[in-house]
Motif scaffolding. Sequence first.
Motif, PDB file in Angstrom:
ATOM      1  N   UNK A   9       0.707  -1.204   0.023  1.00 46.78           N
ATOM      2  CA  UNK A   9      -0.058   0.003   0.048  1.00 46.78           C
ATOM      3  C   UNK A   9       0.850   1.240  -0.105  1.00 46.78           C
ATOM      4  N   UNK A  10       0.533   2.134  -0.904  1.00 40.47           N
ATOM      5  CA  UNK A  10       1.256   3.433  -0.713  1.00 40.47           C
ATOM      6  C   UNK A  10       1.245   4.296   0.596  1.00 40.47           C
ATOM      7  N   UNK A  11       0.251   3.706   1.461  1.00 43.24           N
ATOM      8  CA  UNK A  11       0.085   4.362   2.523  1.00 43.24           C
ATOM      9  C   UNK A  11       0.697   3.997   3.818  1.00 43.24           C
ATOM     10  N   UNK A  12       1.285   2.600   3.483  1.00 39.00           N
ATOM     11  CA  UNK A  12       1.972   1.718   4.454  1.00 39.00           C
ATOM     12  C   UNK A  12       3.382   2.407   5.120  1.00 39.00           C
ATOM     13  N   UNK A  17       9.354   2.249   4.933  1.00 45.82           N
ATOM     14  CA  UNK A  17      10.617   2.117   5.611  1.00 45.82           C
ATOM     15  C   UNK A  17      11.527   0.845   4.864  1.00 45.82           C
ATOM     16  N   UNK A  18      10.862   0.324   3.876  1.00 44.28           N
ATOM     17  CA  UNK A  18      11.793  -0.694   3.048  1.00 44.28           C
ATOM     18  C   UNK A  18      12.675  -0.075   2.223  1.00 44.28           C
ATOM     19  N   UNK A  19      12.534   1.155   2.042  1.00 49.51           N
ATOM     20  CA  UNK A  19      13.250   2.134   1.239  1.00 49.51           C
ATOM     21  C   UNK A  19      13.801   1.523  -0.203  1.00 49.51           C
ATOM     22  N   UNK A  20      15.092   1.337  -0.671  1.00 44.25           N
ATOM     23  CA  UNK A  20      15.161   0.746  -1.999  1.00 44.25           C
ATOM     24  C   UNK A  20      15.963  -0.538  -1.871  1.00 44.25           C
ATOM     25  N   UNK A  21      15.864  -1.210  -0.663  1.00 47.48           N
ATOM     26  CA  UNK A  21      16.455  -2.562  -0.280  1.00 47.48           C
ATOM     27  C   UNK A  21      15.989  -3.592  -1.167  1.00 47.48           C
ATOM     28  N   UNK A  65       6.117   2.707  18.976  1.00 42.18           N
ATOM     29  CA  UNK A  65       7.532   2.607  19.050  1.00 42.18           C
ATOM     30  C   UNK A  65       8.324   1.831  18.113  1.00 42.18           C
ATOM     31  N   UNK A  66       7.814   1.001  17.372  1.00 43.74           N
ATOM     32  CA  UNK A  66       8.491   0.005  16.491  1.00 43.74           C
ATOM     33  C   UNK A  66       8.620   1.042  15.289  1.00 43.74           C
ATOM     34  N   UNK A  67       7.615   2.054  15.030  1.00 44.50           N
ATOM     35  CA  UNK A  67       8.022   2.714  13.706  1.00 44.50           C
ATOM     36  C   UNK A  67       9.278   3.628  13.862  1.00 44.50           C
ATOM     37  N   UNK A  68       9.461   4.007  15.186  1.00 43.92           N
ATOM     38  CA  UNK A  68      10.279   5.313  15.575  1.00 43.92           C
ATOM     39  C   UNK A  68      11.764   4.454  15.550  1.00 43.92           C
ATOM     40  N   UNK A  69      11.629   3.210  15.947  1.00 43.95           N
ATOM     41  CA  UNK A  69      12.925   2.493  16.002  1.00 43.95           C
ATOM     42  C   UNK A  69      13.258   1.944  14.594  1.00 43.95           C
ATOM     43  N   UNK A  70      12.437   1.454  13.870  1.00 46.85           N
ATOM     44  CA  UNK A  70      12.931   1.181  12.564  1.00 46.85           C
ATOM     45  C   UNK A  70      13.337   2.272  11.680  1.00 46.85           C
ATOM     46  N   UNK A  71      12.924   3.313  11.945  1.00 49.87           N
ATOM     47  CA  UNK A  71      13.272   4.723  11.072  1.00 49.87           C
ATOM     48  C   UNK A  71      14.554   4.934  11.380  1.00 49.87           C
ATOM     49  N   UNK A  72      14.837   4.897  12.876  1.00 47.87           N
ATOM     50  CA  UNK A  72      16.059   5.227  13.392  1.00 47.87           C
ATOM     51  C   UNK A  72      17.567   3.991  12.675  1.00 47.87           C
ATOM     52  N   UNK A  73      16.985   2.953  12.689  1.00 42.88           N
ATOM     53  CA  UNK A  73      17.741   1.894  12.245  1.00 42.88           C
ATOM     54  C   UNK A  73      18.120   1.943  10.735  1.00 42.88           C
ATOM     55  N   UNK A 115       5.799   7.222  -1.135  1.00 44.65           N
ATOM     56  CA  UNK A 115       5.908   6.931   0.431  1.00 44.65           C
ATOM     57  C   UNK A 115       6.460   7.823   1.144  1.00 44.65           C
ATOM     58  N   UNK A 116       7.503   8.478   0.770  1.00 49.18           N
ATOM     59  CA  UNK A 116       8.474   9.784   1.504  1.00 49.18           C
ATOM     60  C   UNK A 116       7.737  10.589   1.483  1.00 49.18           C
TER      61      UNK A 116
END
Length: 200
Positions: A9-12, A17-21, A65-73, A115-116
């Motif tokens: 989803x373009x809203x997810x 956070x998957x970026x270009x991986x 909490x998880x979104x903040x952590x995943x974005x930081x990683x 998404x960005x």
Amino acid sequence: MADVDFYFSTLSPYTYLAGNRLEEMAARHGAKVTYKPLDIMGLFSRTGGTAPKDRHPNRQSYRTEDLIRQAARAEMPLNVKPMFWPTNAAPSSYALIAAQSTGGGNLGALLQAISRACWAEEKDIAQDDVIKDCLSGAGFDPGLADSGLLAGAETYAANLEEAVERGVFGAPFYVTSDGAHFWGQDRLDDLAWHLARTGA
């Protein structure tokens, strides 16, 4: 060789956070990626999921909490409460479908730009000007935002039906051509392992 059908989803936020991986690993393993945007709320209702706003407060708190952590990683900027979320995901999804059909640009870059725009730039991805900027930046004709709406709507609906049939229940979700399933951007390393193992 195992290719990858990418349901999202373009809203997810996790798609963001998957970026270009995914694109990097697909290039590394010679795998083709087919992009399949879908209606995430429709998917939830069909597969036992719950919209974020309707989840128990404990789940909502953990998600933040998880979104903040995943974005930081990932070292990616993220607003956990974007100004324009939720919004109508259909127009941006139709643009992606049209871009994939037409070719000529970078689909991964287009999805990442959309998404960005939602999760880091405080833009409404339902608006034509935002979508056109994303199309142009990814090397596509911005006019694709205005064309192929009927075909886009049909494909968008078909993607949801196909996703349910193939065992998809969230986003991002990756299904390989040999039938392996991977849910979430935090399973991309597992997907890479699978592609390497199957000789892709």
